[in-house]
Motif scaffolding. Structure first.
Motif, mmCIF file in Angstrom:
data_model
loop_
_atom_site.group_PDB
_atom_site.id
_atom_site.type_symbol
_atom_site.label_atom_id
_atom_site.label_comp_id
_atom_site.label_asym_id
_atom_site.label_seq_id
_atom_site.Cartn_x
_atom_site.Cartn_y
_atom_site.Cartn_z
ATOM 1 N N THR A 247 -18.408 -12.538 -3.892
ATOM 2 C CA THR A 247 -18.346 -13.014 -4.669
ATOM 3 C C THR A 247 -17.067 -12.652 -5.421
ATOM 4 O O THR A 247 -16.137 -13.248 -5.612
ATOM 5 C CB THR A 247 -19.433 -13.003 -6.061
ATOM 6 N N PHE A 248 -16.732 -11.283 -5.833
ATOM 7 C CA PHE A 248 -15.586 -10.914 -6.368
ATOM 8 C C PHE A 248 -14.279 -11.080 -5.408
ATOM 9 O O PHE A 248 -13.258 -11.248 -5.378
ATOM 10 C CB PHE A 248 -15.712 -9.439 -6.669
ATOM 11 N N GLY A 249 -14.627 -11.131 -3.970
ATOM 12 C CA GLY A 249 -13.810 -11.375 -2.822
ATOM 13 C C GLY A 249 -13.216 -12.706 -3.039
ATOM 14 O O GLY A 249 -11.985 -12.757 -2.671
ATOM 15 N N GLN A 250 -14.074 -13.599 -3.588
ATOM 16 C CA GLN A 250 -13.561 -15.369 -3.672
ATOM 17 C C GLN A 250 -12.292 -14.988 -4.740
ATOM 18 O O GLN A 250 -11.410 -15.817 -4.616
ATOM 19 C CB GLN A 250 -14.488 -16.132 -4.020
ATOM 20 N N MET A 251 -12.638 -14.380 -5.739
ATOM 21 C CA MET A 251 -11.622 -14.563 -6.961
ATOM 22 C C MET A 251 -10.420 -13.367 -6.140
ATOM 23 O O MET A 251 -9.252 -13.661 -6.742
ATOM 24 C CB MET A 251 -12.193 -13.731 -8.090
#
Length: 598
Positions: A247-251
């Motif tokens: 999830t944080f990788g998408q941001m």
């Protein structure tokens, strides 16, 4: 007893598990970048036909660029759509200088456009550099008639992910999770970085295909190494929390893309760190479960001793011997004498039911997810902003999935995420196109539920398949997911037939998969199965079996008990000890119809 009890003996979820899960999860920050990278490396900048010497030709007509502006000069060479936007793929055959006026009305412009002859771009294209400095689209002119090649590059990448799921899924069951994971890190780092130096579109596609293969190797083996070293009670929390790295990788991807804006630099930025992951991956411990079922119990014992020491229980390293290990994992030792293939996923009734349902769930989850996430430019806002929003919505979605997985169980959570996602996609069909904010909001919510579905299905699949077939099962399931991700872009073509048709297809697939998920067994707080026999034994009885059948079995057992109790003890002894003559001698004494120890 089984391996779950053995894990509790060596510390349960201790220091080793914390370090192990963290190191396996950190690469997840960049796994999102691999799957969604095409949104930025293949972004389509604003463009129009290139006009050689346009300024000089304007001066020849006594038109000053400083007075009217470059855009007004372009009106003489390029038609406009809706009276304002320059056409992307055509230009006037002859310059229309009478259109270069500051107060030209939309009506007169459209009239003049209709009467003028046009042609396709003969001298290439000019690209705006406000959103992207460089992409593969601007570098290799993948616009107009070559526009399908943009989506083709993503399809080829997903084809590599599909091939990797098939190849690495089987190989890791044969050569081990750790070895294949280390190799996948190295392959991704090397070939992903080489992609940034591609000199042509075909070379770029070849590297992307091979990179996609390694992505499957990383995902499949990391998930298995996590699941197989986690105690039963903590699987839900750990599995869900580790998915937040994705999830944080998408941001993080949106931030890197915004800062770099050049596809080659971005390609290096998301792939080069895997060299670091490759270096520290040698610390990983191979799955002890896999080692035992592959008749390498001595190596498994060394890893278990290592875990015990790291968890602060060195005394268990002395107590757990090879004999103790094999006594805990007797079923696994017995199963190691068998050879398993993909056919075994469908050979027995419960395994067949699990495999068919999971294939449908994986396909539809990926199908709906990439249908929403791979065309961010259609939302009419900054692509970087929408990527951050799409990533941020996963946080509440996965927290809700964590609560649901913990209290409602896997089956209800999986089915609920898919059905709700499908319903939201259906709802968007009835929202007018001019209400773009509402449509975008619903798309974000739909994407959140599909992300939650991914979090559920990764954990659920690892818990349903036995150790001897876990990677093969994950490989088969992941294969269906890649088929879904490859099919998703193709469905967008259906909007030419009916604008709502793609949404109907995406929504229907999600709802149908949600129904299939209801036929899966529940695995909440259930120890991981190690053999196919475990699966059949645990979930072989049909859930919801009729009370009548249960009552019949109860009555039969009661009758048997009464018959045994009515049999004199001396008759029982005569049957068991026909050569004994003194039935009252120790170790037994007969008292009426009862039999007691002396």
């Amino acid at each position: 007893m089984g391996f779950a009890e053995l894990l509790d003996e060596v510390g349960g979820f201790g220091r080793f598990q914390m370090i192990h899960i963290t190191l396996l999860s950190i690469p997840g920050l960049l796994m999102a970048s691999q799957n969604l990278l095409n949104n930025f490396t293949a972004g389509t900048p604003g463009h129009h036909c290139n006009i050689p010497n346009g300024t000089s030709r304007a001066l020849d007509q006594n038109i000053s660029v400083l007075e009217v502006g470059n855009r007004e000069i372009l009106r003489a060479f390029i038609p406009t759509a809706d009276g304002s936007k320059l056409e992307k793929c055509t230009r006037f055959t002859k310059a229309q200088w009478h259109l270069v006026m500051t107060n030209t009305s939309v009506i007169s412009t459209l009239a003049n456009f209709t009467n003028a002859e046009t042609e396709t771009c003969q001298d290439g294209w000019t690209y705006e550099k406000t959103e992207f400095l460089s992409t593969i689209v601007s570098e290799w002119d993948l616009v107009c008639t070559l526009r399908p090649l943009k989506q083709m590059s993503q399809t080829i990448y997903m084809g590599g992910v599909l091939a990797g799921a098939i190849i690495f899924g089987g190989l890791s069951d044969k050569f081990g999770r750790r070895a294949l994971l280390i190799w996948s890190y190295f392959q991704l780092a090397t070939l992903g970085t080489c992609t940034a130096f591609a000199t042509s579109y075909p070379v770029y596609c070849v590297f992307r295909f091979l990179t996609g293969m390694s992505v499957s190797g990383v995902i499949l083996n990391a998930v298995s190494l996590k699941v197989e070293w986690i105690p039963t009670k903590t699987r839900t929390v750990v599995g869900t929390l580790s998915s937040f790295f994705f999830t944080f990788g998408q941001m993080l991807l949106a931030c890197m893309a915004y800062a770099l804006r050049d596809w080659r630099k971005l390609q290096v930025a998301v792939c080069a760190p895997f060299f670091f992951f490759f270096l520290y991956s040698w610390w990983y411990s191979e799955s002890a479960r896999w080692l035992v079922v592959n008749r390498r119990s001595e190596e498994a014992l060394k890893h278990i001793h290592r875990v015990a020491r790291i968890n602060g229980k060195p005394e268990m390293a002395e107590k757990i011997t090879l004999e103790v290990l094999e006594s805990y994992m007797h079923k696994e030792v017995q199963s190691s004498k068998s050879i398993y293939t993909v056919y075994d996923l469908l050979r027995t009734p419960v395994m067949r039911r699990i495999s068919i349902c999971l294939m449908c769930v994986w396909f539809s989850t990926s199908f709906a997810y990439y249908g929403l996430a791979m065309d961010l430019q259609k939302f009419g806002v900054s692509i970087y902003l929408i990527q951050i929003i799409f990533g941020a919505v996963d946080i509440p979605a996965k927290l809700a999935a964590l609560a649901s997985l913990t209290y409602l169980g896997r089956r209800i959570s999986q089915a609920g995420c898919l059905i709700l996602s499908g319903c939201i996609i259906f709802t968007n069909i009835f929202i007018p196109t001019d209400m773009q904010t509402v449509r975008t909001t619903l798309a974000v919510l739909g994407k959140g539920f599909t992300s939650a579905s991914f979090a559920c299905v990764y954990l659920f699949t690892g818990e349903l398949y036995p150790t001897v077939m876990r990677q093969t099962g994950m490989g088969l399931s992941s294969t269906m997911a890649r088929v879904g991700s490859m099919a998703a872009p193709a469905v967008l073509i259906l909007d030419e037939v009916l604008p709502a048709l793609p949404s109907i297809v995406y929504g229907s697939a999600a709802v149908v998969a949600g129904i299939f998920a209801l036929f899966l067994p529940e695995t909440l707080n259930v120890p991981l199965p190690d053999t196919i026999e475990d699966v059949e034994e645990k979930w072989g009885r049909k859930e919801g079996e009729s009370k009548t059948q249960v009552m019949k079995e109860t009555v039969a057992l009661q009758e048997m008990k009464e018959e045994v109790e009515a049999t004199p003890a001396w008759e029982v002894l005569m049957l068991q000890y026909p050569n004994e003559t003194r039935l009252t001698d120790p170790p037994y004494q007969c008292k009426g119809h009862s039999l007691t120890l002396a």
